[in-house]
Design a protein around this motif. Structure first.
Motif, PDB file in Angstrom:
ATOM      1  N   LYS A 146       8.609   9.402   1.264  1.00 36.79           N
ATOM      2  CA  LYS A 146       9.975   9.094   1.724  1.00 36.79           C
ATOM      3  C   LYS A 146      10.014   8.921   3.238  1.00 36.79           C
ATOM      4  O   LYS A 146      10.685   8.021   3.761  1.00 36.79           O
ATOM      5  CB  LYS A 146      10.932  10.196   1.269  1.00 36.79           C
ATOM      6  CG  LYS A 146      11.125  10.174  -0.249  1.00 36.79           C
ATOM      7  CD  LYS A 146      12.165  11.132  -0.736  1.00 36.79           C
ATOM      8  CE  LYS A 146      12.330  10.944  -2.246  1.00 36.79           C
ATOM      9  NZ  LYS A 146      13.238  11.903  -2.858  1.00 36.79           N
ATOM     10  N   TRP A 147       9.287   9.767   3.920  1.00 38.64           N
ATOM     11  CA  TRP A 147       9.206   9.671   5.379  1.00 38.64           C
ATOM     12  C   TRP A 147       8.618   8.324   5.795  1.00 38.64           C
ATOM     13  O   TRP A 147       9.158   7.626   6.660  1.00 38.64           O
ATOM     14  CB  TRP A 147       8.352  10.853   5.855  1.00 38.64           C
ATOM     15  CG  TRP A 147       7.909  10.849   7.271  1.00 38.64           C
ATOM     16  CD1 TRP A 147       8.608  10.399   8.356  1.00 38.64           C
ATOM     17  CD2 TRP A 147       6.645  11.322   7.768  1.00 38.64           C
ATOM     18  NE1 TRP A 147       7.862  10.580   9.490  1.00 38.64           N
ATOM     19  CE2 TRP A 147       6.666  11.138   9.171  1.00 38.64           C
ATOM     20  CE3 TRP A 147       5.539  11.895   7.176  1.00 38.64           C
ATOM     21  CZ2 TRP A 147       5.593  11.507   9.972  1.00 38.64           C
ATOM     22  CZ3 TRP A 147       4.465  12.261   7.979  1.00 38.64           C
ATOM     23  CH2 TRP A 147       4.497  12.064   9.352  1.00 38.64           C
ATOM     24  N   LEU A 148       7.505   7.925   5.166  1.00 34.50           N
ATOM     25  CA  LEU A 148       6.855   6.667   5.525  1.00 34.50           C
ATOM     26  C   LEU A 148       7.703   5.454   5.132  1.00 34.50           C
ATOM     27  O   LEU A 148       7.719   4.441   5.841  1.00 34.50           O
ATOM     28  CB  LEU A 148       5.482   6.591   4.863  1.00 34.50           C
ATOM     29  CG  LEU A 148       4.446   7.611   5.363  1.00 34.50           C
ATOM     30  CD1 LEU A 148       3.215   7.613   4.471  1.00 34.50           C
ATOM     31  CD2 LEU A 148       4.064   7.334   6.806  1.00 34.50           C
ATOM     32  N   ALA A 153      -5.266  10.221   5.969  1.00 32.76           N
ATOM     33  CA  ALA A 153      -6.400   9.838   5.128  1.00 32.76           C
ATOM     34  C   ALA A 153      -5.945   8.983   3.954  1.00 32.76           C
ATOM     35  O   ALA A 153      -6.581   7.969   3.613  1.00 32.76           O
ATOM     36  CB  ALA A 153      -7.109  11.081   4.620  1.00 32.76           C
ATOM     37  N   ALA A 154      -4.816   9.353   3.319  1.00 35.14           N
ATOM     38  CA  ALA A 154      -4.293   8.584   2.185  1.00 35.14           C
ATOM     39  C   ALA A 154      -3.911   7.178   2.624  1.00 35.14           C
ATOM     40  O   ALA A 154      -4.206   6.184   1.937  1.00 35.14           O
ATOM     41  CB  ALA A 154      -3.089   9.303   1.582  1.00 35.14           C
ATOM     42  N   MET A 155      -3.270   7.047   3.786  1.00 36.45           N
ATOM     43  CA  MET A 155      -2.878   5.734   4.278  1.00 36.45           C
ATOM     44  C   MET A 155      -4.100   4.882   4.617  1.00 36.45           C
ATOM     45  O   MET A 155      -4.123   3.681   4.367  1.00 36.45           O
ATOM     46  CB  MET A 155      -1.998   5.887   5.526  1.00 36.45           C
ATOM     47  CG  MET A 155      -0.614   6.429   5.223  1.00 36.45           C
ATOM     48  SD  MET A 155       0.292   5.387   4.072  1.00 36.45           S
ATOM     49  CE  MET A 155       0.502   3.905   5.037  1.00 36.45           C
ATOM     50  N   ALA A 156      -5.130   5.516   5.159  1.00 26.73           N
ATOM     51  CA  ALA A 156      -6.337   4.769   5.495  1.00 26.73           C
ATOM     52  C   ALA A 156      -7.050   4.268   4.242  1.00 26.73           C
ATOM     53  O   ALA A 156      -7.588   3.151   4.219  1.00 26.73           O
ATOM     54  CB  ALA A 156      -7.279   5.662   6.301  1.00 26.73           C
ATOM     55  N   SER A 170       0.832  -1.208   0.000  1.00 30.51           N
ATOM     56  CA  SER A 170       0.000   0.000   0.000  1.00 30.51           C
ATOM     57  C   SER A 170       0.866   1.257   0.000  1.00 30.51           C
ATOM     58  O   SER A 170       0.525   2.273  -0.618  1.00 30.51           O
ATOM     59  CB  SER A 170      -0.939   0.003   1.210  1.00 30.51           C
ATOM     60  OG  SER A 170      -0.198  -0.017   2.414  1.00 30.51           O
ATOM     61  N   LEU A 171       2.008   1.191   0.670  1.00 27.89           N
ATOM     62  CA  LEU A 171       2.938   2.331   0.698  1.00 27.89           C
ATOM     63  C   LEU A 171       3.588   2.531  -0.670  1.00 27.89           C
ATOM     64  O   LEU A 171       3.806   3.666  -1.114  1.00 27.89           O
ATOM     65  CB  LEU A 171       4.007   2.084   1.773  1.00 27.89           C
ATOM     66  CG  LEU A 171       4.864   3.253   2.208  1.00 27.89           C
ATOM     67  CD1 LEU A 171       4.028   4.473   2.493  1.00 27.89           C
ATOM     68  CD2 LEU A 171       5.679   2.875   3.436  1.00 27.89           C
TER      69      LEU A 171
END
Length: 348
Positions: free
Chosen positions: A262-264, A341-344, A198-199
């Motif tokens: 990049k952070w994630l 929100a994007a990650m969810a 997903s990332l």
């Protein structure tokens, strides 16, 4: 090119990608990739310039090689396991071959050498399609494959981030800079693919938005090399003031959108006890940041008139639609607060 032919080619591009998205059988996925390749070739060669014809030939040979390798690997997998399903890749040999074939399709290092040369021979519109839309179908297949040897993905990703950063340092042609930028971003996606698909999808979507903005800005300015960026103040001062923010977003600086993936990714790699890998990836981002800053310097801190090595182009008003650029520019600059929100939305 006739509008009917152009519409047919663009429809075929969409059809090829959709077939690959919807397929669970390797033959159908291969067919979608082939339709995709054949549809973009007339778009690449439409200028009849020798450099465009050369780029088209290189692209065709590269994609044909990758498609042949993909077909051979899927046939080998069917022979060894009795399965044609994309989800049923259990044998290490065909799995590795398919990953390498898809890496060649999208231009991952060390099979990346065709991408800067091909992109340099194309006009900015076709280059935009090649850098964005043509990545979707191979990535749809990569997301479905579960590698039996995860080291190959880490090797491809790390090589891409380093070569993508290193290769763009001494480039003066904007399309080659964007090609190396593409290689570096693809490397980040591949690094985290096996740990968090997903990332990877989130990184791909943000890359598409940022690259779309960058290509449209260069298209408005009719710029193909760094020197021609210096005259952009006179054409579109407001856009020129915002363009360094787009480039810094590509480089991954907060508080811009490009910082989010990049952070994630660094966070995910650290969770997987891969802190040395995360450190090398973060350091490679500094290489990319250097050439983005170089472009920003050429656009905003180099005032015209200056000593250009080429002829200054006519400052004609652009006929390009500004709404797509406005939407993508806002997304490129301000989506960071929407990270949760994007990650969810993208998490399974």
């Amino acid at each position: 090119m006739s509008p009917y032919i152009l519409a047919t080619l663009l429809f075929s591009l969409g059809l090829g990608t959709t077939i690959t998205f919807a397929s669970s059988h390797w033959l159908l996925a291969w067919m979608g990739l082939e339709i995709n390749t054949l549809a973009i070739i007339p778009l690449m060669a439409q200028n009849h310039h020798p450099r465009a014809v050369e780029a088209t030939t290189k692209y065709f040979l590269t994609q044909a090689t990758a498609a042949a390798m993909l077909l051979f690997a899927s046939t080998t997998n069917a022979w060894l396991t009795g399965e044609w399903s994309i989800e049923q890749m259990t044998h290490p040999i065909p799995t590795t071959m398919i990953i390498i074939a898809l890496a060649l399709k999208i231009g991952l290092a060390p099979v990346h050498a065709w991408l800067p040369e091909v992109l340099q021979g194309l006009d900015l519109t076709t280059g935009l399609i090649l850098s964005t839309w043509q990545k979707l179908a191979p990535f749809a297949l990569l997301l479905q494959i579960h590698p039996t040897n995860p080291t190959i993905l880490i090797g491809l990703g790390l090589a891409s981030t380093l070569i993508g950063g290193w290769g763009g340092l001494n480039q003066t042609q904007l399309r080659k800079v964007l090609a190396y930028s593409s290689i570096a971003h693809l490397g980040w996606m591949i690094l985290v693919l096996q740990f968090s698909p997903s990332l990877t999808l989130l990184t791909l979507l943000t890359y598409l938005v940022m690259t779309f903005s960058t290509f449209l800005v260069f298209k408005v300015n009719k710029a193909t090399n760094i020197n021609s960026l210096a005259t952009s103040w006179a054409k579109a001062p407001a856009l020129t003031a915002l363009t360094p923010l787009i480039l810094l977003s590509l480089g991954g600086l907060p508080p811009l959108t490009g910082f989010m993936p990049k952070w994630l990714i660094l966070q995910e790699l650290s969770k997987q006890d891969l802190a040395p890998l995360a450190t090398i990836a973060a350091l490679s981002a500094l290489l990319s940041l250097y050439f983005y800053l170089r472009l920003s310097y050429a656009m905003t801190l180099t005032m015209s008139p200056n000593n250009l090595s080429g002829t200054t182009i006519w400052r004609l008003p652009s006929t390009q639609l500004t709404l797509p650029l406005a939407i993508s520019l806002i997304a490129t600059l301000s989506l960071l607060p929407l990270t949760p929100a994007a990650m969810a939305l993208l998490s399974p």
